[in-house]
Design an enzyme around this catalytic site. Structure first.
Site, PDB file in Angstrom:
ATOM      1  N   SER A 114      31.024  40.909  36.469  1.00 51.77           N
ATOM      2  CA  SER A 114      31.893  42.072  36.653  1.00 51.77           C
ATOM      3  C   SER A 114      31.442  43.214  35.727  1.00 51.77           C
ATOM      4  CB  SER A 114      33.344  41.637  36.392  1.00 51.77           C
ATOM      5  OG  SER A 114      34.250  42.594  36.865  1.00 51.77           O
TER       6      SER A 114
ATOM      7  N   ARG B 271      48.337  44.461  34.684  1.00 47.49           N
ATOM      8  CA  ARG B 271      47.696  43.159  34.778  1.00 47.49           C
ATOM      9  C   ARG B 271      48.020  42.460  36.101  1.00 47.49           C
ATOM     10  NH1 ARG B 271      43.414  40.161  33.091  1.00 47.49           N
ATOM     11  NH2 ARG B 271      43.956  37.992  32.831  1.00 47.49           N
TER      12      ARG B 271
ATOM     13  N   ASP C 175      34.861  37.703  47.308  1.00 50.18           N
ATOM     14  CA  ASP C 175      35.153  38.716  46.294  1.00 50.18           C
ATOM     15  C   ASP C 175      35.375  40.048  47.002  1.00 50.18           C
ATOM     16  OD1 ASP C 175      35.215  40.495  44.184  1.00 50.18           O
ATOM     17  OD2 ASP C 175      33.368  39.786  43.252  1.00 50.18           O
TER      18      ASP C 175
ATOM     19  N   HIS D 171      36.924  37.293  43.259  1.00 49.08           N
ATOM     20  CA  HIS D 171      36.190  37.852  42.124  1.00 49.08           C
ATOM     21  C   HIS D 171      36.177  36.896  40.929  1.00 49.08           C
ATOM     22  CE1 HIS D 171      34.413  41.064  39.814  1.00 49.08           C
ATOM     23  NE2 HIS D 171      35.361  41.022  38.913  1.00 49.08           N
TER      24      HIS D 171
END
Lengths: 380, 380
Positions: free
Chosen positions: A155, A225, A320, A353
């Site tokens: 990432s 989050r 992803d 992901h």
């Protein structure tokens, strides 16, 4: 000690204080700074086996092993780092740091600003991936490492690996870029913006000076989050994990948390908001938004990568949707066009992901095979 | 008047006050209620040409035409409703209402609760798609409509069309289900939960009693809308619309709105938060979460649809990731398994979920061809 096979065991964080000033892309200068880091494995005599691990949005220096015998959770990339693992600590000397601007021990918004004797807070300069690479370079010099056998990350960490190969072509033998993208899409930026807005508009954010007011934008950070978490998981992974299960078996006709997935997200948001600094979260999302190495090369990624000398391993995951396989293929195509050595695999994996953090055999085996193929004689 | 061809022109909302109590799925009863609605076209003498249009999450009764000669924006589905359009008002008598629980004139959280003489606020009962269909049925009786030639809707509106065909099989000749799903996925619910959490945790929400406190959870609702908006657009549509363009040409290294896409989302959130009621938004998202017609039929959609007598048109859009084409195909497969008549098309279109609102020729032509094929003789 009763750690399972393949663990690096108990590790101790170390500190590097850089007395050299660093000038950042935003043109501000930090006169000095500290980086917290850990190492796993041993630097060989020829100093040819060092691997730099770069962390993602919410990561830190503690990538593998445990901090004590009582510690229940290992480092965030323990699936990939350890004796016999993909990044084999019997072979490699691994360096993992908390990035500048972080909130786990490196100089960042929670540190004391020498000009004011108060925490930097919102006055901490905005960092870019390029700035991180420069600060990591200072750590490299401090450790007496002449080159990285590999720079590795998933990432946002993968973006740092790319930037290393471009900015210090002679110092990087291999760049491992996992679940990354050459730059964020408008949709990626949009998600970041909603996350930032949630934090910035929380009344307890106090324009970033919440430390002084003894407040904390818990709700804003928790929302950020929760939202991020949705993008880390595939729709299939969520279905697998939660389906549409109700927590209490039956619909209650109210706005309380009812479905398992809501409960999970709320829990994730709650825990994260207790353990992460909101100003750092803002910084990290902006670093993602700004990453665009092709920008200074007529928006031509091939030209940006032309200077790299590393071999590349690029990995993506089929489910992803944050940084989809197409985004990795953009990197691969630019590398091929620039006549670089590149190995690419799109790994079938339902977890989205987050797969890059998980012990997915197909992924680990491929990653390990690549790392094992790296010669430690100083060449590629 | 200077409206373009194909407009229904100036329309007047009407009111229906239902004096019959309605008992809702949550087991609460509203002793009476009002629905605001509009009609376009003329009911024929045989009363065989009535079409019900059902709205989505943030929709309302004003689906076509203008409210005055100065009105600059037509109704939300003006692309599809009007003389010569997909739902041809030269042929059909179209009824479009604001659903119960809405905030555009029908009885909802902003209405006065007769028990307290204050707005219902959070005490307004939670609605389900089934409840809406029942209240729409009361409106149908009031208008003296013996059956719907078609019940039509996109997204949450498509779910109402499905529910109609299941709950009142003898009253629906055709059900047009556009960009919908047989139930929400865990990911869909997760997005709704973050949106709800943003509203519920806004200090100005005052546990839903913001009207009395002269406050309004503007920030929470704005965040909810921004997030929703991301899911309405495809990644490709966002790229097309905004790319990674910076508002002021250069990076400013701060957390202000910098990219065009951020500016757009903030604007959307701002406008929406001024024109929509937060309690209604909560209601609407819960109605989406709860929609699961197969639930009472051993989770077998085929069994749930077995009772339907309507012909179905199901449409999806290739780049819709909120309710992807796969979700529409689940509906189609259940219909085929239940031996129903169904026409299905997956329409190639870059705009994502929002496509159902847009003037996309391939979509409009197909929709129109289907609607024109409907016989108005009382049969199918």
């Amino acid at each position: 000690m009763d750690f399972k096979d393949g663990s690096v065991g108990i590790v101790q964080p170390q500190r590097f204080r850089c007395e050299q000033p660093i000038t950042l892309q935003c043109r501000k200068t930090l006169p000095h700074y500290e980086l917290i880091f850990e190492t796993y494995g041993t630097l060989n005599a020829a100093k040819t086996n060092a691997v730099l691990v770069c962390h993602a949005l919410s990561g830190h220096h503690h990538a593998a092993g445990y901090h004590s015998a009582e510690d229940k959770r290992p480092g965030w990339w323990d699936a990939c780092i350890g004796p016999g693992k993909a990044i084999d600590t019997n072979r490699f000397f691994v360096v993992s740091l908390n990035n500048l601007g972080g909130c786990h021990g490196s100089t960042g918004p929670t540190s004391i600003n020498p000009d004011t004797n108060k925490p930097y807070g919102p006055d901490f300069p905005i960092m870019t991936v390029k700035d991180w690479v420069n600060s990591q370079h200072a750590l490299m010099l401090h450790l007496g490492i002449p080159h990285w056998s590999a720079v590795v990350g998933g990432s946002l960490g993968g973006m740092q690996a790319m930037q290393w190969a471009m900015d210090f072509p002679d110092l990087v033998r291999n760049a491992v870029v996992i679940a990354a993208a050459p730059k964020l899409s408008a949709q990626n930026i949009a998600f970041n913006e909603v996350a930032r807005k949630a934090i910035l508009s929380d009344p307890d954010f106090c324009e970033g000076h919440y430390y002084e007011h003894n407040k904390y934008p818990k709700i804003g950070l928790s929302l950020a989050r929760m939202l991020g978490h949705i993008t880390y998981l595939s729709d299939a992974a969520m279905r697998e994990k939660f389906g549409r299960e109700l927590r209490n078996g039956a619909i209650s006709f109210d706005f309380n948390v009812e479905f398992q997935v809501e409960s999970y997200l709320n829990y994730q948001g709650e825990v994260f908001s207790k353990n992460f600094d909101a100003n750092t979260y803002l910084l990290m999302t902006r670093a993602l938004d700004y990453f665009d190495p092709a920008q200074d090369y007529d928006h031509d990624l091939r030209k940006a990568l032309a200077q790299a000398k590393a071999r590349f391993l690029v990995l993506s995951f089929t489910t992803d949707w944050r940084f989809s396989p197409e985004r990795s293929r953009e990197i691969v195509e630019a590398l091929l066009a620039a006549r670089k050595q590149v190995t690419y695999a799109d790994i079938e994996c339902p977890q989205g992901h987050d797969s890059f953090l998980l012990d997915v055999p197909r992924y680990i085996n491929l990653f390990k095979a690549y790392m094992n193929s790296i010669q430690l004689d100083g060449g590629n």
